[in-house]
Enzyme design. Structure first.
Site, PDB file in Angstrom:
ATOM      1  N   TYR A 142      -8.861   9.792  31.794  1.00 56.23           N
ATOM      2  CA  TYR A 142      -9.417  10.812  30.908  1.00 56.23           C
ATOM      3  C   TYR A 142     -10.386  11.743  31.654  1.00 56.23           C
ATOM      4  CZ  TYR A 142      -7.580   8.082  26.956  1.00 56.23           C
ATOM      5  OH  TYR A 142      -6.758   7.411  26.084  1.00 56.23           O
ATOM      6  N   LYS A 191      -2.389  -2.709  34.931  1.00 57.73           N
ATOM      7  CA  LYS A 191      -0.959  -2.490  35.208  1.00 57.73           C
ATOM      8  C   LYS A 191      -0.802  -2.589  36.723  1.00 57.73           C
ATOM      9  CE  LYS A 191       3.227  -1.326  33.857  1.00 57.73           C
ATOM     10  NZ  LYS A 191       4.101  -2.298  33.178  1.00 57.73           N
ATOM     11  N   ASP A 223       1.395  -4.123  29.174  1.00 57.25           N
ATOM     12  CA  ASP A 223       2.544  -4.191  28.257  1.00 57.25           C
ATOM     13  C   ASP A 223       2.626  -5.562  27.598  1.00 57.25           C
ATOM     14  OD1 ASP A 223       2.939  -4.884  30.903  1.00 57.25           O
ATOM     15  OD2 ASP A 223       4.988  -4.151  31.033  1.00 57.25           O
ATOM     16  N   ASP A 247      -8.443   2.341  24.867  1.00 61.75           N
ATOM     17  CA  ASP A 247      -8.293   3.263  23.738  1.00 61.75           C
ATOM     18  C   ASP A 247      -7.104   2.825  22.881  1.00 61.75           C
ATOM     19  OD1 ASP A 247      -8.533   5.470  22.138  1.00 61.75           O
ATOM     20  OD2 ASP A 247      -7.922   6.934  23.639  1.00 61.75           O
ATOM     21  N   ASP A 251      -7.019   0.333  19.086  1.00 58.78           N
ATOM     22  CA  ASP A 251      -6.438   0.811  17.824  1.00 58.78           C
ATOM     23  C   ASP A 251      -5.431  -0.204  17.296  1.00 58.78           C
ATOM     24  OD1 ASP A 251      -7.908   3.146  17.846  1.00 58.78           O
ATOM     25  OD2 ASP A 251      -6.198   4.404  17.317  1.00 58.78           O
TER      26      ASP A 251
END
Ligand code: NAD
Length: 359
Positions: A142, A191, A223, A247, A251
């Protein structure tokens, strides 16, 4: 104690939910003999309308001169078409950066009373969901270099995902220190099978883990983690991960706990001053209709009491009042259930204040 709180109500449902959290804080102040002074400032879309910028200097100043910041949410369709520098979300990134808030704590806890509202099978929910996502907040993709260039006659865009050792080390320490106060288990999510930045992440977290032999530690690929959060959420205690993975996963975690409207968050740096906000957005679809769930914001205020003001007892008083109101069968529309009583945002706030006064 006397505390100065900068209040950013923001856009959409922001003003409605923050007002209820302020009533709860007022009740804490009178019950425990504290004094909370509020300084209201603008950020997000409403600041674009008033000042032509999502993050006015006055707002930054107020955030840097207070004991903590309480925020509702920013953004909405009205400002979606603006150029990137003027978008409401820029305000949040700017405040986090200016205040040096690099750790974002997002608890995912299923209140037993809301088990029916969780989309998970009853048998999975019954095992319990109570974990904390520690998300790195000021680095990663980001904040890395972004560009769009023309290459071979077409547009090509890139976002750089960059982490330095010190950024990973400090967030890892937050995770391990927090785990020591919980069930002593840290899962670091990355990852590393594909990304170089994740390989660095993993090697630094492993080094920090060696300093905490009393805390169980494991790595997990993002994943797999996305799958495990819905398959067996009870396996997690503290999750530590990068800005973007945190992030997305938080959620997902919020959904399995019943409603996105329930989840609070804290953002902290090296000191005690933080920013506290629910994890949801400005919900423009229900703004101004007294339908919003204020509990995520009220629990964010409780986190402020605990983490920034060292008021454990006061925070527990708020959390217990929320549980009591849910036990009494009151729900906002987002978690409405047959046989329960659906109330609006204001009434939910009033019920929580009343439950605090009964304790
Ligand atoms: P959202 O979280 O605002 O809403 C998603 C869904 O959840 C909507 O149906 C909404 O009604 C519902 N919802 C969210 N909070 C609720 C609450 N407290 N009570 C009841 N229902 C609730 O996400 P979105 O629709 O993707 O985004 C809307 C705007 O919010 C966008 O402009 C986005 O950029 C912004 N946003 C802001 C923040 C923030 O301020 N921290 C975070 C995420 C999104």
């Amino acid at each position: 104690m006397k505390k100065k709180i900068t209040v950013i109500k923001g856009d959409g449902i922001g003003p409605e939910i923050v007002e209820q959290a302020m009533l709860v804080l007022d009740s804490v102040a009178s019950r425990f003999s504290h004094s909370f002074e509020y300084q209201p400032v603008l950020a997000g879309g409403c600041a674009v309308d008033a000042f032509g910028t999502p993050l006015p200097d006055e707002t930054v100043k107020a955030c840097l001169e207070c004991d903590s910041v309480l925020l509702g949410a920013v953004g909405g369709p009205k400002w979606d078409g603006l150029e990137p520098a003027l978008r409401p979300e820029k305000a949040l990134l700017g405040i986090r950066k200016q205040m040096g808030l690099y750790s974002n704590l997002r608890p995912a806890k299923l209140f037993p009373e809301l088990a029916e509202a969780s989309p998970l099978k009853a048998a999975i929910a019954a095992e319990g969901i109570d974990f904390l996502v520690v998300r790195e907040l000021t680095g990663g993709i980001y904040f890395g270099e972004k560009k769009t260039v023309i290459q071979d006659g077409e547009r090509v865009a890139s976002d750089v995902m960059l982490y330095s050792e010190h950024e990973v080390e400090r967030i890892a320490r937050v995770a391990f220190d927090t785990a020591r106060k919980r069930r002593k288990k840290v899962t670091s999510i990355d990852k590393a099978n594909v990304l170089e930045s994740s390989r660095l992440w993993r090697s630094v977290v492993e080094r920090v883990a060696d300093e905490y032999p009393d805390v169980e530690y494991q790595n997990m690929l993002v994943d797999n983690a996305a799958m495990q959060i819905v398959r067996k959420p009870s396996q997690f205690d503290v999750i530590v991960t990068s800005n973007m993975f945190g992030d997305i996963l938080s959620d997902e975690a919020s959904m399995i706990t019943g409603s996105i409207g329930m989840i609070p968050s804290s953002s902290l740096g090296d000191g005690t001053r933080g920013m506290y906000e629910p994890i949801h957005g400005s919900a423009p679809d229900i703004a101004g209709q007294d339908k919003a769930n204020p509990i995520g914001t009220i629990l964010s205020a409780a986190m402020m009491l605990k983490y920034s003001f060292d008021m454990e007892q006061e925070a527990a008083c708020v959390e217990e009042a929320v549980e009591r109101v849910l036990k009494q069968g009151y729900r906002t529309a987002d978690m409405a259930e047959e046989g329960k009583i659906t109330v609006g945002c204001k009434q939910m706030g009033q019920l929580i204040v009343a439950a605090m006064e009964e304790q």
